[in-house]
Design a protein around this motif. Structure first.
Motif, PDB file in Angstrom:
ATOM      1  N   GLY A  40      23.148 -12.642   9.912  1.00  0.00           N
ATOM      2  CA  GLY A  40      24.267 -13.075   9.087  1.00  0.00           C
ATOM      3  C   GLY A  40      24.975 -11.915   8.412  1.00  0.00           C
ATOM      4  N   LYS A  41      26.295 -11.856   8.556  1.00  0.00           N
ATOM      5  CA  LYS A  41      27.077 -10.745   8.013  1.00  0.00           C
ATOM      6  C   LYS A  41      26.997 -10.643   6.504  1.00  0.00           C
ATOM      7  CE  LYS A  41      30.488 -10.722  11.765  1.00  0.00           C
ATOM      8  NZ  LYS A  41      31.912 -10.944  12.119  1.00  0.00           N
ATOM      9  N   GLU A  42      26.790 -11.794   5.837  1.00  0.00           N
ATOM     10  CA  GLU A  42      26.789 -11.777   4.372  1.00  0.00           C
ATOM     11  C   GLU A  42      25.633 -10.974   3.793  1.00  0.00           C
ATOM     12  OE1 GLU A  42      24.543 -15.623   5.486  1.00  0.00           O
ATOM     13  OE2 GLU A  42      26.149 -14.352   6.288  1.00  0.00           O
ATOM     14  N   PHE A  43      24.617 -10.678   4.619  1.00  0.00           N
ATOM     15  CA  PHE A  43      23.448  -9.958   4.107  1.00  0.00           C
ATOM     16  C   PHE A  43      23.624  -8.440   4.109  1.00  0.00           C
ATOM     17  CE2 PHE A  43      21.479 -13.979   5.509  1.00  0.00           C
ATOM     18  CZ  PHE A  43      20.866 -14.335   4.328  1.00  0.00           C
ATOM     19  N   ILE A  44      24.611  -7.925   4.838  1.00  0.00           N
ATOM     20  CA  ILE A  44      24.816  -6.469   4.910  1.00  0.00           C
ATOM     21  C   ILE A  44      24.962  -5.874   3.514  1.00  0.00           C
ATOM     22  CG2 ILE A  44      26.474  -4.688   5.533  1.00  0.00           C
ATOM     23  CD1 ILE A  44      24.873  -5.270   7.888  1.00  0.00           C
ATOM     24  N   GLN A  45      25.871  -6.424   2.723  1.00  0.00           N
ATOM     25  CA  GLN A  45      26.104  -5.909   1.374  1.00  0.00           C
ATOM     26  C   GLN A  45      25.028  -6.393   0.409  1.00  0.00           C
ATOM     27  OE1 GLN A  45      30.044  -6.628  -0.108  1.00  0.00           O
ATOM     28  NE2 GLN A  45      29.642  -5.714  -2.114  1.00  0.00           N
ATOM     29  N   LYS A  46      24.643  -7.662   0.531  1.00  0.00           N
ATOM     30  CA  LYS A  46      23.670  -8.242  -0.400  1.00  0.00           C
ATOM     31  C   LYS A  46      22.345  -7.501  -0.368  1.00  0.00           C
ATOM     32  CE  LYS A  46      21.461 -12.644  -1.593  1.00  0.00           C
ATOM     33  NZ  LYS A  46      21.370 -14.092  -1.278  1.00  0.00           N
ATOM     34  N   LEU A  47      21.911  -7.061   0.820  1.00  0.00           N
ATOM     35  CA  LEU A  47      20.616  -6.397   0.968  1.00  0.00           C
ATOM     36  C   LEU A  47      20.741  -4.885   1.093  1.00  0.00           C
ATOM     37  CD1 LEU A  47      18.874  -8.847   3.473  1.00  0.00           C
ATOM     38  CD2 LEU A  47      18.959  -8.957   0.979  1.00  0.00           C
ATOM     39  N   ALA A  48      21.953  -4.358   0.918  1.00  0.00           N
ATOM     40  CA  ALA A  48      22.201  -2.909   0.993  1.00  0.00           C
ATOM     41  C   ALA A  48      21.688  -2.315   2.299  1.00  0.00           C
ATOM     42  CB  ALA A  48      21.562  -2.202  -0.208  1.00  0.00           C
ATOM     43  N   LEU A  49      22.027  -2.987   3.426  1.00  0.00           N
ATOM     44  CA  LEU A  49      21.582  -2.507   4.734  1.00  0.00           C
ATOM     45  C   LEU A  49      22.501  -1.399   5.238  1.00  0.00           C
ATOM     46  CD1 LEU A  49      20.766  -5.845   6.615  1.00  0.00           C
ATOM     47  CD2 LEU A  49      19.245  -4.415   5.236  1.00  0.00           C
ATOM     48  N   LYS A  50      21.899  -0.369   5.826  1.00  0.00           N
ATOM     49  CA  LYS A  50      22.645   0.707   6.463  1.00  0.00           C
ATOM     50  C   LYS A  50      22.304   0.699   7.945  1.00  0.00           C
ATOM     51  CE  LYS A  50      22.659   3.658   2.340  1.00  0.00           C
ATOM     52  NZ  LYS A  50      22.250   4.976   1.778  1.00  0.00           N
ATOM     53  N   ILE A  51      23.309   0.445   8.793  1.00  0.00           N
ATOM     54  CA  ILE A  51      23.083   0.404  10.236  1.00  0.00           C
ATOM     55  C   ILE A  51      22.860   1.826  10.736  1.00  0.00           C
ATOM     56  CG2 ILE A  51      24.030  -0.270  12.461  1.00  0.00           C
ATOM     57  CD1 ILE A  51      23.299  -2.579  10.558  1.00  0.00           C
ATOM     58  N   THR A  52      21.713   2.042  11.386  1.00  0.00           N
ATOM     59  CA  THR A  52      21.344   3.407  11.790  1.00  0.00           C
ATOM     60  C   THR A  52      21.049   3.550  13.285  1.00  0.00           C
ATOM     61  OG1 THR A  52      19.029   2.912  11.221  1.00  0.00           O
ATOM     62  CG2 THR A  52      20.396   3.973   9.528  1.00  0.00           C
ATOM     63  N   GLY A  53      20.987   2.443  14.024  1.00  0.00           N
ATOM     64  CA  GLY A  53      20.639   2.577  15.437  1.00  0.00           C
ATOM     65  C   GLY A  53      20.787   1.271  16.202  1.00  0.00           C
ATOM     66  N   LEU A  54      20.261   1.270  17.452  1.00  0.00           N
ATOM     67  CA  LEU A  54      20.307   0.110  18.333  1.00  0.00           C
ATOM     68  C   LEU A  54      18.919  -0.158  18.899  1.00  0.00           C
ATOM     69  CD1 LEU A  54      23.539   0.974  20.385  1.00  0.00           C
ATOM     70  CD2 LEU A  54      23.371  -0.667  18.502  1.00  0.00           C
ATOM     71  N   THR A  55      18.680  -1.405  19.291  1.00  0.00           N
ATOM     72  CA  THR A  55      17.405  -1.763  19.916  1.00  0.00           C
ATOM     73  C   THR A  55      17.621  -2.877  20.926  1.00  0.00           C
ATOM     74  OG1 THR A  55      15.103  -2.401  19.476  1.00  0.00           O
ATOM     75  CG2 THR A  55      16.793  -3.526  18.212  1.00  0.00           C
ATOM     76  N   GLU A  56      16.721  -2.982  21.918  1.00  0.00           N
ATOM     77  CA  GLU A  56      16.727  -4.100  22.851  1.00  0.00           C
ATOM     78  C   GLU A  56      15.859  -5.204  22.267  1.00  0.00           C
ATOM     79  OE1 GLU A  56      18.357  -4.556  25.931  1.00  0.00           O
ATOM     80  OE2 GLU A  56      19.497  -2.903  25.066  1.00  0.00           O
ATOM     81  N   ASP A  57      16.441  -6.374  22.060  1.00  0.00           N
ATOM     82  CA  ASP A  57      15.735  -7.487  21.421  1.00  0.00           C
ATOM     83  C   ASP A  57      15.528  -8.616  22.416  1.00  0.00           C
ATOM     84  OD1 ASP A  57      14.628  -8.926  19.159  1.00  0.00           O
ATOM     85  OD2 ASP A  57      16.441 -10.150  19.231  1.00  0.00           O
ATOM     86  N   GLU A  58      14.328  -9.225  22.386  1.00  0.00           N
ATOM     87  CA  GLU A  58      13.986 -10.294  23.311  1.00  0.00           C
ATOM     88  C   GLU A  58      13.942 -11.630  22.574  1.00  0.00           C
ATOM     89  OE1 GLU A  58      10.472 -11.331  26.576  1.00  0.00           O
ATOM     90  OE2 GLU A  58      10.077  -9.975  24.912  1.00  0.00           O
ATOM     91  N   SER A  59      14.598 -12.650  23.154  1.00  0.00           N
ATOM     92  CA  SER A  59      14.541 -14.006  22.602  1.00  0.00           C
ATOM     93  C   SER A  59      14.288 -14.980  23.738  1.00  0.00           C
ATOM     94  CB  SER A  59      15.854 -14.352  21.891  1.00  0.00           C
ATOM     95  OG  SER A  59      16.890 -14.561  22.840  1.00  0.00           O
ATOM     96  N   VAL A  60      14.309 -16.273  23.433  1.00  0.00           N
ATOM     97  CA  VAL A  60      14.046 -17.274  24.469  1.00  0.00           C
ATOM     98  C   VAL A  60      15.114 -17.290  25.544  1.00  0.00           C
ATOM     99  CG1 VAL A  60      12.683 -18.789  22.991  1.00  0.00           C
ATOM    100  CG2 VAL A  60      15.168 -19.070  23.088  1.00  0.00           C
ATOM    101  N   THR A  61      16.269 -16.697  25.271  1.00  0.00           N
ATOM    102  CA  THR A  61      17.331 -16.677  26.263  1.00  0.00           C
ATOM    103  C   THR A  61      17.556 -15.294  26.865  1.00  0.00           C
ATOM    104  OG1 THR A  61      18.869 -16.565  24.383  1.00  0.00           O
ATOM    105  CG2 THR A  61      18.570 -18.695  25.438  1.00  0.00           C
ATOM    106  N   GLY A  62      16.624 -14.360  26.658  1.00  0.00           N
ATOM    107  CA  GLY A  62      16.709 -13.070  27.344  1.00  0.00           C
ATOM    108  C   GLY A  62      16.854 -11.884  26.411  1.00  0.00           C
TER     109      GLY A  62
END
Length: 236
Positions: A40-62
């Motif tokens: 959720g985009k609303e958490f970027i500012q609320k949680l003071a997140l700093k985007i620093t990289g990328l990762t491959e994530d696995e879910s039930v749809t791939g």
């Protein structure tokens, strides 16, 4: 230590905690997650997140490429974790949202989930009294925590590794490849249909069958709804 929790309407385990001194927020404890998520985009500012990289994530749809944030501080009750990585997913079309933590937060502890008292109970050792418990083989991968169980279809029985997923909204699910290899639904009664989805655009239709019985360790459970569909995971 003990951590109180509440159950959501979809039976998710909800802890009260904070990230980066955010103030109290809901954190979903999901044994099917192998890392921390913020959706959720609303958490970027609320949680003071700093985007620093990328990762491959696995879910039930791939697999999907998602953004990551590091370092972050988690706090739940009196417990605190520093230098935590978070996988960030924006809320565009996503079927759920919020803050999720996985088994990795407690992988060096003994963990009991007491649904009667709504408590997570952490310890450094196994309980001294295990009378009445049934031991089940378990393994952990980047996809989550897996346990071994047996499905009885009526005419066949098949043992396999299933994702133990407190974040799932169904009782038991197998993927289409697992079903095709074992033809379990040929012997079971169809009781409905459903959809397996991570996003509104990325979903798969599923049949819901009634398994006459499943067995986990020495415990047998009769008449379990079994969702059949999806190409990547089979889950409990």
């Amino acid at each position: 230590d003990t951590i109180p929790f509440i159950l959501s309407k979809s039976n998710e385990i909800i802890l009260k905690g904070s990230i980066n001194n955010s103030g109290i927020i809901d954190i979903i404890f999901d044994t099917g997650a192998g890392c921390n998520y913020v959706i959720g985009k609303e958490f970027i500012q609320k949680l003071a997140l700093k985007i620093t990289g990328l990762t491959e994530d696995e879910s039930v749809t791939g697999l999907a490429t998602e953004q990551t944030s590091f370092p972050n501080q988690f706090q739940v009750g009196s417990l605190q974790w520093n230098n935590q990585s978070i996988t960030y997913i924006d809320d565009k079309g996503y079927t759920g949202g919020g803050v999720i933590t996985g088994y990795n937060m407690f992988e060096d502890k003994g963990l009991s989930i007491d649904y009667d008292k709504n408590l997570l109970i952490l310890s450094n050792e196994l309980p001294a009294d295990i009378n009445g418990y049934s031991s089940v083989p378990m393994r952990q991968t980047t996809g989550g925590t897996y346990i071994e169980l047996t499905i009885f279809s009526g005419k066949k029985e098949k043992k396999g590794w299933f994702l133990f997923d407190t974040g799932a909204s169904f009782e038991l699910s197998i993927n289409s490849d697992f079903e095709s290899a074992n033809l379990l639904k040929d012997d079971m009664k169809k009781i409905g249909t459903g959809i397996i989805a991570s996003t509104e655009k990325d979903h798969q239709n599923a049949d819901i069958m009634l398994a006459p019985k499943i067995k986990i360790g020495d415990i047998e459970i009769p008449e379990v709804p079994l969702t059949i569909g999806g190409k990547n995971m089979f889950q409990l």
